[in-house]
Motif scaffolding. Structure first.
Motif, PDB file in Angstrom:
ATOM      1  N   ALA A 326       5.813 -48.495  -1.672  1.00 38.68           N
ATOM      2  CA  ALA A 326       6.836 -48.528  -2.720  1.00 38.68           C
ATOM      3  C   ALA A 326       7.646 -47.243  -2.632  1.00 38.68           C
ATOM      4  N   LEU A 327       8.686 -47.168  -3.493  1.00 33.05           N
ATOM      5  CA  LEU A 327       9.504 -45.972  -3.584  1.00 33.05           C
ATOM      6  C   LEU A 327      10.140 -45.671  -2.220  1.00 33.05           C
ATOM      7  N   VAL A 328      10.176 -44.408  -1.821  1.00 31.59           N
ATOM      8  CA  VAL A 328      10.818 -44.045  -0.551  1.00 31.59           C
ATOM      9  C   VAL A 328       9.898 -44.249   0.650  1.00 31.59           C
ATOM     10  N   TYR A 329       8.610 -44.423   0.424  1.00 29.37           N
ATOM     11  CA  TYR A 329       7.644 -44.355   1.517  1.00 29.37           C
ATOM     12  C   TYR A 329       7.863 -45.376   2.640  1.00 29.37           C
ATOM     13  N   PRO A 330       8.153 -46.648   2.350  1.00 28.01           N
ATOM     14  CA  PRO A 330       8.391 -47.575   3.472  1.00 28.01           C
ATOM     15  C   PRO A 330       9.588 -47.196   4.338  1.00 28.01           C
ATOM     16  N   GLU A 331      10.476 -46.386   3.798  1.00 31.07           N
ATOM     17  CA  GLU A 331      11.640 -45.923   4.547  1.00 31.07           C
ATOM     18  C   GLU A 331      11.257 -44.875   5.590  1.00 31.07           C
TER      19      GLU A 331
END
Length: 389
Positions: A326-331
Motif C-alpha cells: 500500500a501507499l508508496v511502497y509498491p512504487e
C-alpha cells in the motif's frame, strides 16, 4: 542586463529533517541560490503563518528568477503579499500532502492545511511530488475534500492543477558503506571490505563457511521510523510479541526520532521485548548507520508514507525489506517484499527468524541509485532554471 545577486530563492517554513536536507542539497549544488527558512518547530503554526513572516523578512532583490518552496508554505498568501515574488517561476515541492495525511478521526482533520495546499498549487507554475503515489492521492482527493465546504463549492480544481504536476523523487544522499563480513551460521562478525554486487544499487553480504558448528545468530530486525501513530508501531510490536510467544528468537533495534507525545505502546513493548532489544531510541548518524549495517531485516508498518527515506537507507545498507502492499511502497519495492495483512507480516518474519541466512545472503532487488542525489541532480538543476515549464 540582469542584476548581480541570487537567482533562485529557496523558502522553507519547516527547516528540519528531509526538508532541511533538500534545501541544503539545493543550496550547495545549484548555482546562485539563497535560502530563507524557519526552524522545524510547531508545524501547524508554520503552515498557518509562515507566509506573513516571509513577506516581511525576504529581502527585495531584482535578480530573483525562481522561487522554490515546500508545500508547508501557503504560497498563495506569500505572492499576494509580495507582488515582486509573484512574477517569478514558482516551484512547489510536496514532501507529503494534507488531503490524505492520516488522522485518527476524520473530524480531527484541519481543513485549512489541505485547502492551503490546493491554493498554493493554483498559483504555482510547477507542482512537484516526491512520488507518483503522493501526486495521485492528492489529485484524486481534491474533489471529495472540497465537498466539506457547505455550499458554493469550487469544481474541477484537479483539472487545473494536473497539467502543472511532475514527479521528482526525493534525492537521498546515500552513505558510502561497507557491510560487515559475516557468516550466517556463526555468531561472530569479522569487519572487512565488502565487494558490492555488479548490479547497481544492490548490496550483498559475503557468506562464510557454514560448517563451523557454531550456533546461528538470531535474525536482527530493525524498525527505523518516527515514534508516532502514523507509523503504526502497534502492528509492529504486536507482531514481535506474537513471535516471542511462539518462542521464535530474534534481535531487535527500534530507532527513529521521538517527539513530545510518544505513543504508550513503546514503553509497554520495551518491557515485553526487553530480552531481544539491541538498540532502543534515537542514535547519532554514525551509530545509526552501524546498526543498519548489522541488521538483517528492516520493517515498515506505516499507515502513512509518501516516499520513505529510512527504508531506502536500510536497503542501501543491505537489509531485507518488508513493507505494506500500500501507499508508496509498491512504487519502489518489488512484490516479493510486500505484505498485505498482519498475518502475512508475522508469517514472513517467522520464516526469516527460523532461517536467517535467507535474509543475510539475499541480494535486494531495489536499485537505490534511482533515488540518489547523483542520479537526480540534473533534473533538480533543470527544475530551478529560468525556463518556463
Amino acid at each position: 542586463m540582469q542584476s548581480e545577486g541570487p537567482r533562485v530563492l529557496l523558502v522553507e517554513p519547516f527547516y528540519g529533517g528531509s526538508h532541511k536536507q533538500l534545501i541544503d542539497l539545493l543550496q550547495q549544488n545549484v548555482p546562485e541560490c539563497c535560502a530563507c527558512t524557519l526552524p522545524a518547530k510547531k508545524w501547524p503554526w508554520r503552515a498557518r503563518t509562515a507566509a506573513l513572516h516571509f513577506s516581511q523578512s525576504i529581502p527585495s532583490c531584482s535578480s530573483y528568477r525562481v522561487l522554490f518552496s515546500s508545500s508547508v508554505l501557503n504560497l498563495c498568501e506569500l505572492v499576494a503579499l509580495r507582488p515582486d515574488l509573484a512574477r517569478l517561476k514558482k516551484v512547489l515541492y510536496f514532501h507529503e500532502n494534507q488531503l490524505v495525511y492520516p488522522v485518527r478521526r476524520d473530524q480531527e482533520r484541519d481543513f485549512q492545511y489541505g485547502y492551503n495546499q490546493v491554493l498554493s498549487c493554483l498559483v504555482s507554475d510547477v507542482v512537484v511530488f516526491n512520488s507518483v503515489f503522493n501526486m495521485d492521492s492528492f489529485l484524486s482527493s481534491i474533489s471529495s475534500f472540497m465537498k466539506k465546504i457547505p455550499d458554493h463549492r469550487p469544481r474541477d480544481l484537479d483539472l487545473l492543477i494536473r497539467p502543472k504536476c511532475v514527479v521528482l523523487y526525493y534525492p537521498v544522499q546515500f552513505p558510502d558503506v561497507s557491510r560487515p563480513y559475516r557468516c550466517p551460521s556463526s555468531g561472530d562478525q569479522q569487519e572487512g571490505p565488502h565487494e558490492s554486487s555488479s548490479e547497481p544499487g544492490t548490496e550483498q553480504r559475503a557468506v562464510g563457511e557454514r560448517d563451523t558448528g557454531a550456533p546461528m545468530k538470531p535474525l536482527h530486525i530493525v524498525w527505523p521510523h518516527r515514534w508516532e501513530h502514523d507509523k503504526n508501531p502497534e502492528l509492529f510490536f504486536s507482531t514481535l510479541i506474537k513471535l516471542k510467544e511462539k518462542q521464535v528468537d530474534f534481535h531487535l533495534s527500534v530507532l527513529g526520532e521521538t517527539f513530545t507525545e510518544v505513543p504508550e505502546i513503546f514503553s509497554e513493548a520495551r518491557r515485553q521485548l526487553d530480552p531481544h532489544v539491541q538498540n532502543w531510541g534515537f542514535l547519532s548518524r554514525d551509530r545509526y548507520l552501524q546498526v543498519l549495517l548489522q541488521a538483517d531485516v528492516v520493517v515498515s508498518t506505516a499507515r502513512h508514507e509518501f516516499f520513505g527515506v529510512a527504508m531506502l537507507e536500510a536497503v542501501h545498507c543491505g537489509c531485507y525489506p518488508l513493507c505494506p502492499k500500500a501507499l508508496v511502497y509498491p512504487e519502489i519495492f518489488p512484490a516479493e517484499y510486500l505484505y498485505s495483512t498482519p498475518e502475512q507480516l508475522c508469517k514472513r518474519l517467522q520464516g526469516l527468524c527460523r532461517r536467517p541466512h535467507l535474509a543475510r545472503t539475499h541480494v535486494t532487488k531495489v536499485d537505490t541509485t534511482t533515488f540518489s542525489w547523483t542520479s537526480l541532480k540534473e533534473r533538480f538543476v533543470s527544475l530551478l532554471s529560468d525556463e518556463c515549464p
